[in-house]
Design a protein around this motif. Structure first.
Motif, short mmCIF file in Angstrom:
data_model
loop_
_atom_site.label_atom_id
_atom_site.label_comp_id
_atom_site.label_asym_id
_atom_site.label_seq_id
_atom_site.Cartn_x
_atom_site.Cartn_y
_atom_site.Cartn_z
N ARG A 42 8.19 1.08 8.10
CA ARG A 42 9.04 2.02 7.96
C ARG A 42 10.53 0.98 8.68
NH1 ARG A 42 8.69 5.08 6.15
NH2 ARG A 42 6.54 6.43 5.35
N LEU A 101 20.92 -1.28 2.10
CA LEU A 101 20.51 0.13 2.48
C LEU A 101 22.21 0.92 2.31
CD1 LEU A 101 19.50 3.15 1.71
CD2 LEU A 101 18.59 2.28 4.75
N TYR A 141 12.91 4.76 2.26
CA TYR A 141 14.74 4.93 2.70
C TYR A 141 15.06 5.59 1.36
CZ TYR A 141 14.55 2.99 7.48
OH TYR A 141 13.78 3.03 8.46
N LEU A 180 17.46 10.09 2.65
CA LEU A 180 17.87 10.24 4.48
C LEU A 180 17.86 11.68 4.56
CD1 LEU A 180 20.25 7.01 4.48
CD2 LEU A 180 17.33 7.48 5.67
#
Lengths: 208, 208
Positions: A3, A13, A56, A71
DNA sequence: ATTATTACCATACAAATGTATGGTATTTAG
DNA sequence: CTAAATACCATACATTTGTATGGTAATAAT
């Protein structure tokens, strides 16, 4: 499956979070490409796949701007609390490692405002209590009667603001404190911002 | 140029606000068309032009999902207040003509939650005061210790919720009121929702 | 030495999107 | 009655968007 994001993936991100949380709407591939100077959408496309594979984000396929963050846990979004206010004390701004609270999805910040946590009972006359979060907008011109956060002689004051000709009057909610009257150009007077609201979470939080 | 919206235009604008403020991202023409059952994007397109001409929205041309609201005067969005709560009294829900407050852009509602204005001092022990806005989420399962709004025998109670085996305990913040213990299937008990937050505007508003 | 991963580029294409234009039916205003 | 506004539909089209595929170069792993 790792991850672990690569440096570039992390930057992308972060940009996604910035856009989605800050601006409100997810960017298109082309917009991300433009932002990072890529000549090609496909590059972004591949990075997004990688980020998605690592869990994510989620992509609502075929939909424009269909990037979702995974998230956030549905109802709460972590928002930074920049510091603490307690009338009479210096303003504490957490230097780097900022504290965060979980604001309900409900509570979204306009781009330029920020949060401060109230400490102590000094503001209770304005019905603001220890632990409450005040929402500060630093970019508004204060209008008469608004509650402002300001720094005067290194100490925080949270009072109602009234502008007179060349003077500023700062009036406490508690009538026992008498108004402070200062010159407009008082050297150590600095307006931090306007208190546009108070938010209090009703969740019981593990308080330190 | 009249700024008066027609009924349908009003409905479309409300839908736009719902999507933008509630879901976070502006819809496409096709999505709006689908929502209203139009067979054609052009219909929506024309309504949007009309609404834009009347000054309620702005369209970033050529950009997908490029609808911006101009209503909000940058920092405030009108949100409906569905009613009033005052512990001990019946829950008042404004039937049709709903009251609205200006919530900072900051405060965004999750899709299913709504606002109630607190009336009277009955909740002051929970540091909630007359005029404050409580944010209610009706779709969450109450967890022990959360403050809930419920209706019991036609009167509103706002208390901390605790679920025991077959009973529900409702405990006031003020220890002078003793806990109410009721059966889970009490016929006149109805959970309105969970108080997920309190918001108080610091603006001085013309109060009726 | 070979393979996998990462970080880019180019090109291609179907679907989605915003926009333009023209049409019909109904209601409202002069 | 006529004109304007409103509320829809259909079709057409250039862009944008997401996606797929193939390629190059650099680095890290086996």
């Amino acid at each position: 499956m790792s991850r672990q994001l690569t440096e570039i993936q992390k930057k992308i991100l972060e940009h996604l979070i910035d856009q989605i949380k800050g601006k409100g709407i997810p960017p298109t591939l082309a917009e991300v490409a433009r932002h990072f100077g890529y000549k090609n959408r496909a590059t972004v496309q591949q990075h997004l796949s990688a980020i998605e594979k690592k869990g994510y984000i989620r992509k609502s396929s075929k939909l424009s701007r269909g990037i979702e963050l995974t998230l956030e846990d549905k109802f709460f979004v972590p928002r930074p609390v920049l510091g603490e206010v307690a009338a009479g004390s210096p303003l504490i701004i957490y230097p780097d490692a900022i504290d965060t609270i979980d604001l309900p999805t409900i509570v979204r910040m306009p781009k330029d405002s920020f949060l401060l946590r109230v400490k102590g009972d000094s503001l209770k006359d304005a019905y603001i209590f220890s632990g409450d979060i005040v929402i500060i907008n630093p970019n508004l011109e204060p209008r008469n009667g608004q509650i402002v956060v300001a720094i005067l002689d290194d100490a925080v004051v949270v009072k109602r603001f009234f502008k007179k000709k060349s003077q500023i009057e700062l009036i406490s909610e508690n009538p026992e404190y008498k108004p402070m009257i200062i010159d407009k150009r008082h050297p150590s007077f600095k307006l931090v911002g306007i208190v546009v609201g108070v938010y209090r979470s009703m969740e019981k939080r593990r308080v330190g």
